[in-house]
Design a protein around this motif. Structure first.
Motif, PDB file in Angstrom:
ATOM      1  N   GLY A 121       0.806  -1.204   0.000  1.00 28.54           N
ATOM      2  CA  GLY A 121       0.000   0.000   0.000  1.00 28.54           C
ATOM      3  C   GLY A 121       0.845   1.261   0.000  1.00 28.54           C
ATOM      4  N   VAL A 122       1.877   1.297   0.819  1.00 26.70           N
ATOM      5  CA  VAL A 122       2.777   2.442   0.862  1.00 26.70           C
ATOM      6  C   VAL A 122       3.505   2.609  -0.468  1.00 26.70           C
ATOM      7  N   SER A 123       3.931   1.492  -1.061  1.00 30.56           N
ATOM      8  CA  SER A 123       4.625   1.542  -2.341  1.00 30.56           C
ATOM      9  C   SER A 123       3.719   2.095  -3.435  1.00 30.56           C
ATOM     10  N   LEU A 124       2.464   1.653  -3.459  1.00 34.57           N
ATOM     11  CA  LEU A 124       1.523   2.156  -4.460  1.00 34.57           C
ATOM     12  C   LEU A 124       1.206   3.634  -4.221  1.00 34.57           C
ATOM     13  N   GLN A 125       1.074   4.022  -2.972  1.00 39.99           N
ATOM     14  CA  GLN A 125       0.820   5.436  -2.684  1.00 39.99           C
ATOM     15  C   GLN A 125       1.967   6.299  -3.191  1.00 39.99           C
ATOM     16  N   ARG A 126       3.184   5.812  -3.037  1.00 44.12           N
ATOM     17  CA  ARG A 126       4.342   6.554  -3.531  1.00 44.12           C
ATOM     18  C   ARG A 126       4.268   6.711  -5.047  1.00 44.12           C
ATOM     19  N   ALA A 127       3.850   5.656  -5.740  1.00 46.12           N
ATOM     20  CA  ALA A 127       3.755   5.723  -7.193  1.00 46.12           C
ATOM     21  C   ALA A 127       2.637   6.679  -7.622  1.00 46.12           C
ATOM     22  N   TYR A 128       1.526   6.689  -6.895  1.00 42.26           N
ATOM     23  CA  TYR A 128       0.431   7.588  -7.219  1.00 42.26           C
ATOM     24  C   TYR A 128       0.781   9.040  -6.924  1.00 42.26           C
ATOM     25  N   GLY A 129       1.602   9.255  -5.909  1.00 44.06           N
ATOM     26  CA  GLY A 129       1.956  10.618  -5.549  1.00 44.06           C
ATOM     27  C   GLY A 129       0.895  11.342  -4.757  1.00 44.06           C
ATOM     28  N   ARG A 130      -0.070  10.603  -4.207  1.00 45.57           N
ATOM     29  CA  ARG A 130      -1.125  11.199  -3.384  1.00 45.57           C
ATOM     30  C   ARG A 130      -1.667  10.142  -2.429  1.00 45.57           C
ATOM     31  N   SER A 131      -2.403  10.588  -1.443  1.00 52.15           N
ATOM     32  CA  SER A 131      -2.873   9.678  -0.396  1.00 52.15           C
ATOM     33  C   SER A 131      -3.921   8.703  -0.924  1.00 52.15           C
ATOM     34  N   ILE A 132      -3.643   7.395  -0.779  1.00 49.72           N
ATOM     35  CA  ILE A 132      -4.624   6.355  -1.107  1.00 49.72           C
ATOM     36  C   ILE A 132      -4.680   5.278  -0.021  1.00 49.72           C
ATOM     37  N   MET A 133      -3.838   5.404   1.016  1.00 50.05           N
ATOM     38  CA  MET A 133      -3.759   4.361   2.047  1.00 50.05           C
ATOM     39  C   MET A 133      -5.064   4.174   2.807  1.00 50.05           C
ATOM     40  N   LEU A 134      -5.756   5.267   3.072  1.00 51.05           N
ATOM     41  CA  LEU A 134      -6.999   5.146   3.827  1.00 51.05           C
ATOM     42  C   LEU A 134      -8.039   4.345   3.057  1.00 51.05           C
ATOM     43  N   GLY A 135      -7.984   4.412   1.732  1.00 53.22           N
ATOM     44  CA  GLY A 135      -8.901   3.622   0.921  1.00 53.22           C
ATOM     45  C   GLY A 135      -8.701   2.136   1.107  1.00 53.22           C
ATOM     46  N   PHE A 136      -7.445   1.696   1.221  1.00 56.70           N
ATOM     47  CA  PHE A 136      -7.179   0.271   1.461  1.00 56.70           C
ATOM     48  C   PHE A 136      -7.743  -0.158   2.814  1.00 56.70           C
ATOM     49  N   HIS A 137      -7.535   0.660   3.811  1.00 55.90           N
ATOM     50  CA  HIS A 137      -8.032   0.322   5.147  1.00 55.90           C
ATOM     51  C   HIS A 137      -9.559   0.440   5.224  1.00 55.90           C
ATOM     52  N   ALA A 138     -10.150   1.265   4.367  1.00 55.43           N
ATOM     53  CA  ALA A 138     -11.613   1.289   4.270  1.00 55.43           C
ATOM     54  C   ALA A 138     -12.118  -0.051   3.749  1.00 55.43           C
ATOM     55  N   ALA A 139     -11.402  -0.632   2.785  1.00 49.72           N
ATOM     56  CA  ALA A 139     -11.777  -1.961   2.286  1.00 49.72           C
ATOM     57  C   ALA A 139     -11.690  -2.995   3.401  1.00 49.72           C
ATOM     58  N   TYR A 140     -10.682  -2.868   4.270  1.00 48.74           N
ATOM     59  CA  TYR A 140     -10.567  -3.763   5.425  1.00 48.74           C
ATOM     60  C   TYR A 140     -11.774  -3.594   6.357  1.00 48.74           C
ATOM     61  N   SER A 141     -12.171  -2.352   6.614  1.00 48.23           N
ATOM     62  CA  SER A 141     -13.329  -2.106   7.475  1.00 48.23           C
ATOM     63  C   SER A 141     -14.602  -2.685   6.868  1.00 48.23           C
ATOM     64  N   LEU A 142     -14.765  -2.532   5.560  1.00 42.11           N
ATOM     65  CA  LEU A 142     -15.922  -3.113   4.878  1.00 42.11           C
ATOM     66  C   LEU A 142     -15.914  -4.630   5.030  1.00 42.11           C
ATOM     67  N   GLY A 143     -14.742  -5.244   4.885  1.00 37.30           N
ATOM     68  CA  GLY A 143     -14.632  -6.680   5.105  1.00 37.30           C
ATOM     69  C   GLY A 143     -14.972  -7.069   6.527  1.00 37.30           C
ATOM     70  N   GLY A 144     -14.553  -6.234   7.480  1.00 33.18           N
ATOM     71  CA  GLY A 144     -14.876  -6.510   8.876  1.00 33.18           C
ATOM     72  C   GLY A 144     -16.367  -6.496   9.133  1.00 33.18           C
ATOM     73  N   ILE A 145     -17.068  -5.543   8.521  1.00 34.08           N
ATOM     74  CA  ILE A 145     -18.525  -5.492   8.663  1.00 34.08           C
ATOM     75  C   ILE A 145     -19.164  -6.731   8.042  1.00 34.08           C
ATOM     76  N   ALA A 146     -18.677  -7.113   6.854  1.00 35.77           N
ATOM     77  CA  ALA A 146     -19.219  -8.309   6.191  1.00 35.77           C
ATOM     78  C   ALA A 146     -18.953  -9.559   7.020  1.00 35.77           C
ATOM     79  N   GLY A 147     -17.726  -9.682   7.557  1.00 35.75           N
ATOM     80  CA  GLY A 147     -17.384 -10.850   8.367  1.00 35.75           C
ATOM     81  C   GLY A 147     -18.187 -10.921   9.648  1.00 35.75           C
ATOM     82  N   ALA A 148     -18.370  -9.767  10.306  1.00 36.31           N
ATOM     83  CA  ALA A 148     -19.158  -9.740  11.534  1.00 36.31           C
ATOM     84  C   ALA A 148     -20.612 -10.109  11.254  1.00 36.31           C
ATOM     85  N   SER A 149     -21.122  -9.680  10.102  1.00 35.63           N
ATOM     86  CA  SER A 149     -22.497 -10.022   9.730  1.00 35.63           C
ATOM     87  C   SER A 149     -22.635 -11.517   9.464  1.00 35.63           C
ATOM     88  N   MET A 150     -21.639 -12.099   8.810  1.00 38.76           N
ATOM     89  CA  MET A 150     -21.654 -13.539   8.565  1.00 38.76           C
ATOM     90  C   MET A 150     -21.572 -14.305   9.888  1.00 38.76           C
TER      91      MET A 150
END
Length: 403
Positions: A121-150
């Motif tokens: 994630g850090v490597s890709l953010q460096r290549a993009y040249g702008r903040s994208i890390m929070l988006g990856f962790h948002a995907a983790y949070s979405l997965g957490g909600i899905a897992g908790a629901s299951m």
């Protein structure tokens, strides 16, 4: 073509974060069922629970050594299936030693998984040249909600652990493995067809003195997170007098607000900078703990946990990103070491609040993570854009304009 590869790599890494969110939620939300299945006593349960983050820390340290020769994407591609299979092993066993083995494998592999995911994630953010890390962790949070629901569905229908876990593993394992074909990193180092990494130039090292402020912030954030994960239900029911049904809501609210905060957090970082966003998140999280501590009823407590989710959610992703900026020539090493303090905070947080609650009061115990999270303000400058200078200097990140 290169821009398309980066977009595909970003999507495939987000999928991995999502899968990991589902997997971890399925494990931690079914701990009572795991205890019942294997006959784990209340006295032995803390040993099992502590072993997982300890072994995860070991896995993260080992990953630091492995990525000196093999790209993080190779580590991630092969450890994610192991984590999913270990989860399935937890549900399939029947003897205590089988639970110990499955949880041990889960802990070791999840440490390698967390480290390699954030390296990429850090490597890709460096290549993009702008903040994208929070988006990856948002995907983790979405997965957490899905897992908790299951997990809720499994408990509601009284399904066995194996039956609860099997559909998720059957669907997610091939999806993650196929998606790993599009992993890509923004790193400068070239690899051969086998993924073997060329030697990185010598003279680049990670100063623990410079990294320590970020390590402390990571620990503080996870002390706060583990407080919500482990004590929110008990606090609402025992201290604020809520019903048992209502006491299950704060963690779900916390996860939803975490998702929302991370979904928009990257825009805040681009507009105001990481230092401002981290400071705002720290103050909001500390205020959330304060509201929880003085709450007169369950709904006021829910407001506090909502504030906590919105505040804490930005800190961890930005801590990884700051480590990448601080040591751009050795970001993999810095992130592997920083990731260990994820588990330190998890190990310290829950027992600390429990001990203070028993010896003092649970209202008073909430003030301790409040003060620790607020201490992040002291170290906020470490989130600034200027990387640390070390050894023979530092390299500047490349940027490309991609969507």
């Amino acid at each position: 073509m290169k821009d398309a590869r980066l977009r595909h790599g970003r999507a495939s890494l987000a999928l991995s974060f999502f899968v990991q969110g589902v997997t971890f939620a399925l494990l931690v939300t079914r701990i009572p069922a795991i205890q019942d299945r294997y006959g784990i006593s209340d006295g032995l349960l803390p040993v099992f629970l502590a072993a997982v983050p300890i072994l995860a820390g070991v896995g993260s340290v080992v990953t630091e050594k492995v990525v000196a020769r093999v790209r993080p994407r190779v580590v991630l591609r092969w450890t994610q299936p192991v984590v999913l299979l270990a989860l399935l092993g937890v549900g399939a066993g029947g003897e205590l030693w089988q639970a110990a083995v499955a949880l041990g494998v889960f802990g070791l592999s999840v440490g390698a998984l967390d480290a390699s995911m954030n390296m990429m994630g850090v490597s890709l953010q460096r290549a993009y040249g702008r903040s994208i890390m929070l988006g990856f962790h948002a995907a983790y949070s979405l997965g957490g909600i899905a897992g908790a629901s299951m997990a809720w569905a499994g408990a509601h229908w009284d399904l066995t652990l194996l039956v609860s876990y099997l559909p998720a593993v059957v669907l997610l394992l091939p999806a993650a493995f196929i998606g790993s074909r599009w992993y890509v990193e923004g790193a400068e180092t070239e690899t051969d067809a086998d993924g073997q990494r060329e030697e990185v130039s010598s003279g680049v090292s990670v100063s623990f003195r410079l990294l320590m402020p970020l390590c402390l912030v990571m620990s503080f954030a996870y002390i706060g997170d583990s407080t919500v994960s482990n004590w929110s239900a008990k606090y609402l029911q025992d201290v604020l007098g809520s019903s048992e049904q209502l006491s299950t809501v704060p963690y779900n609210v916390y996860m939803v607000t975490t998702l929302l905060g991370r979904a928009v957090g990257d825009f805040g970082v681009r507009r105001f900078g990481a230092v401002t966003v981290v400071r705002f998140g720290s103050v909001l999280a500390a205020a959330g703990f304060g509201v929880v501590a003085v709450a007169s009823g369950a709904w006021i407590g829910m407001l506090g946990f909502t504030m906590l989710g919105l505040g804490l959610c930005v800190i961890v992703p930005q801590t990884f990103a700051a480590a990448g900026r601080m040591f751009p020539g050795a970001s993999d090493t810095a992130i592997a070491r920083l990731n260990v303090f994820n588990y330190v905070g998890f190990l310290v947080g829950s027992p600390l609040v429990g001990a203070l609650g028993d010896a003092w009061s649970y209202r008073g115990a909430m003030l301790v993570p409040m003060v620790l999270v607020l201490a992040t303000l002291v170290y906020a400058k470490s989130f600034g854009p200027e990387p640390a200078r070390y050894g023979g200097g530092h390299e500047r990140p490349r940027t490309v304009d991609v969507g």
